[in-house]
Enzyme design. Structure first.
Site, PDB file in Angstrom:
ATOM      1  N   HIS A   1     -28.648 -16.194 -52.544  1.00 45.15           N
ATOM      2  CA  HIS A   1     -27.619 -15.290 -52.017  1.00 45.15           C
ATOM      3  C   HIS A   1     -26.555 -14.913 -53.048  1.00 45.15           C
ATOM      4  O   HIS A   1     -25.368 -14.862 -52.729  1.00 45.15           O
ATOM      5  CB  HIS A   1     -26.964 -15.945 -50.796  1.00 45.15           C
ATOM      6  CG  HIS A   1     -26.379 -14.978 -49.815  1.00 45.15           C
ATOM      7  ND1 HIS A   1     -25.290 -14.185 -50.088  1.00 45.15           N
ATOM      8  CD2 HIS A   1     -26.734 -14.688 -48.537  1.00 45.15           C
ATOM      9  CE1 HIS A   1     -24.983 -13.457 -49.030  1.00 45.15           C
ATOM     10  NE2 HIS A   1     -25.852 -13.738 -48.073  1.00 45.15           N
TER      11      HIS A   1
ATOM     12  N   HIS B   1     -28.276 -17.777 -41.500  1.00 45.42           N
ATOM     13  CA  HIS B   1     -28.392 -18.538 -42.750  1.00 45.42           C
ATOM     14  C   HIS B   1     -28.420 -20.047 -42.559  1.00 45.42           C
ATOM     15  O   HIS B   1     -27.843 -20.795 -43.351  1.00 45.42           O
ATOM     16  CB  HIS B   1     -27.267 -18.163 -43.697  1.00 45.42           C
ATOM     17  CG  HIS B   1     -27.370 -16.790 -44.290  1.00 45.42           C
ATOM     18  ND1 HIS B   1     -28.576 -16.174 -44.539  1.00 45.42           N
ATOM     19  CD2 HIS B   1     -26.403 -15.907 -44.675  1.00 45.42           C
ATOM     20  CE1 HIS B   1     -28.352 -14.973 -45.066  1.00 45.42           C
ATOM     21  NE2 HIS B   1     -27.050 -14.789 -45.153  1.00 45.42           N
TER      22      HIS B   1
ATOM     23  N   GLU C   1     -31.503 -10.320 -51.319  1.00 52.25           N
ATOM     24  CA  GLU C   1     -32.026 -11.574 -50.778  1.00 52.25           C
ATOM     25  C   GLU C   1     -33.490 -11.382 -50.390  1.00 52.25           C
ATOM     26  O   GLU C   1     -33.790 -10.917 -49.291  1.00 52.25           O
ATOM     27  CB  GLU C   1     -31.201 -12.004 -49.562  1.00 52.25           C
ATOM     28  CG  GLU C   1     -29.706 -12.076 -49.812  1.00 52.25           C
ATOM     29  CD  GLU C   1     -28.912 -11.928 -48.527  1.00 52.25           C
ATOM     30  OE1 GLU C   1     -29.194 -12.663 -47.551  1.00 52.25           O
ATOM     31  OE2 GLU C   1     -28.020 -11.055 -48.481  1.00 52.25           O
TER      32      GLU C   1
END
Length: 354
Positions: free
Chosen positions: A177, A105, A319
């Site tokens: 997210h 991420h 996501e």
């Protein structure tokens, strides 16, 4: 639809703002400029009672103290890159390793951990956050200029529009997210809530949650959501890799599902519903994959809004994205972005009841 702004604290001397979007029917979405984060989303159940269906924190300190990514905009590359390594035009790059030995991420200080610039645009109907990620940020090449816009319509739709431009060849794979719990963020686990995913294939992972490079059929597996199915029905069938992170998390989903349809075109990809409350949504996207995660790492140590102790499987993420670790699998849809090009990723949630 209205948007209001208020102070939500400060980080490193920079003021953080909270924005509240409300439509004619009373649906409410709240965002903060730290991480371009969705903190609250209030929708009605079948009796018309409003409930907040995303996990999060009441105060900025909650977002500063945890790495749950609740509601955040993640990047430069959402999801995992093995050993934080990739190459562009034969030149190798090494990214930060915030989930050793891998990159997740966007790294140690991804876009979820920076204060974005917020603005109310489009005749007061669009909330836009912008951020410049500098050349070398977490190891990525090129200056990347990013825009993330949110709209809440009177048709009970929440649209998310993410775009980016670069001055050097780089990667761009931004991810929203939010953790959803259609019973309400503090209502317990989501195992009886149901999903239908327009996906016939998935990308398997190993014990470190890293993509193997295979693309396999969901038929006959726990990953088959081609018709409505309770999230918990087959969760016990998820592979247990003994000693890897999947085992430590106690199983659960943390997998990329390959979405049907044409990449780049908006199409319906996921339908979600809660038989108990009647809350439901449909999700459309332009992206080729969706990371379905059921919060296997959550525990009561994470204290959220209203003092709620979030539990394991307390929320699920959807996501939409390029596939995990795509720079290292050239036959996957690629996240490369070159100067003169525009990265564009759209999502749209339509909320209703059943």
């Amino acid at each position: 639809m209205t948007i209001t702004r208020e102070n939500f604290g400060a980080v490193g001397g920079r003021e953080v703002h909270r924005y509240t979007l409300t439509n004619r029917a009373g649906l409410t979405a709240r965002f903060i400029s730290y991480g371009a984060t969705l903190t609250e989303l209030h929708t009605p159940d079948r009796q018309g009672r409003m409930g907040d269906i995303v996990l999060g924190f009441d105060k900025l300190e909650g977002y500063l103290a945890t790495d749950t990514y609740f509601g955040a905009t993640c990047g430069r590359y959402g999801n995992r890159i093995t050993k934080g390594r990739f190459a562009l035009d034969g030149k190798p790059y090494q990214l930060s390793l915030n989930e050793p030995p891998n990159h997740l991420h966007g790294g140690l200080k991804g876009y979820d951990k920076v204060v974005w610039n917020g603005a109310i645009e489009g005749d007061g109907k669009t909330l836009t956050f912008t951020h410049r990620s500098p050349d070398g940020d977490e190891g990525y090449p090129g200056n990347l200029d990013i825009r993330t816009s949110f709209q809440l319509t009177d048709a009970n739709e929440l649209s998310i529009d993410m775009s980016a431009k670069t001055d050097k060849p780089t990667l761009a794979n931004l991810v929203h997210h939010s953790y959803f719990n259609l019973g309400g963020h503090g209502s317990g686990n989501v195992l009886k809530q149901e999903l239908k995913v327009h996906s016939d294939f998935y990308t398997p992972i190993d014990g470190e949650l890293m993509t193997t490079g295979e693309i396999l059929s969901v038929k006959g597996t726990a990953y088959d959501f081609t018709s409505f199915k309770a999230i918990g029905r087959d969760i016990g069938k998820i592979e247990n890799f003994g000693g890897g992170r999947v085992s430590e998390a106690g199983g659960g989903y943390d997998h990329n599902l390959v979405l049907a349809g044409v990449q780049g075109q908006m199409r319906l990809v996921v339908e979600a519903r809660d038989p108990a409350s009647g809350r439901a949504f449909d999700l459309e996207t332009t992206e080729p994959g969706v990371q379905f995660y059921t919060g296997g790492y959550l525990s009561e140590a994470v204290v959220g809004k209203g003092g709620t102790k979030y539990c394991k499987y307390g929320g699920f993420t959807l996501e939409t994205q390029k596939y995990p670790d795509s720079p290292n699998f050239p036959f996957f849809p690629q996240a490369r972005l070159d100067p003169g090009q525009t990265y564009h990723h759209r999502m749209k949630f339509r909320f209703h009841t059943v």
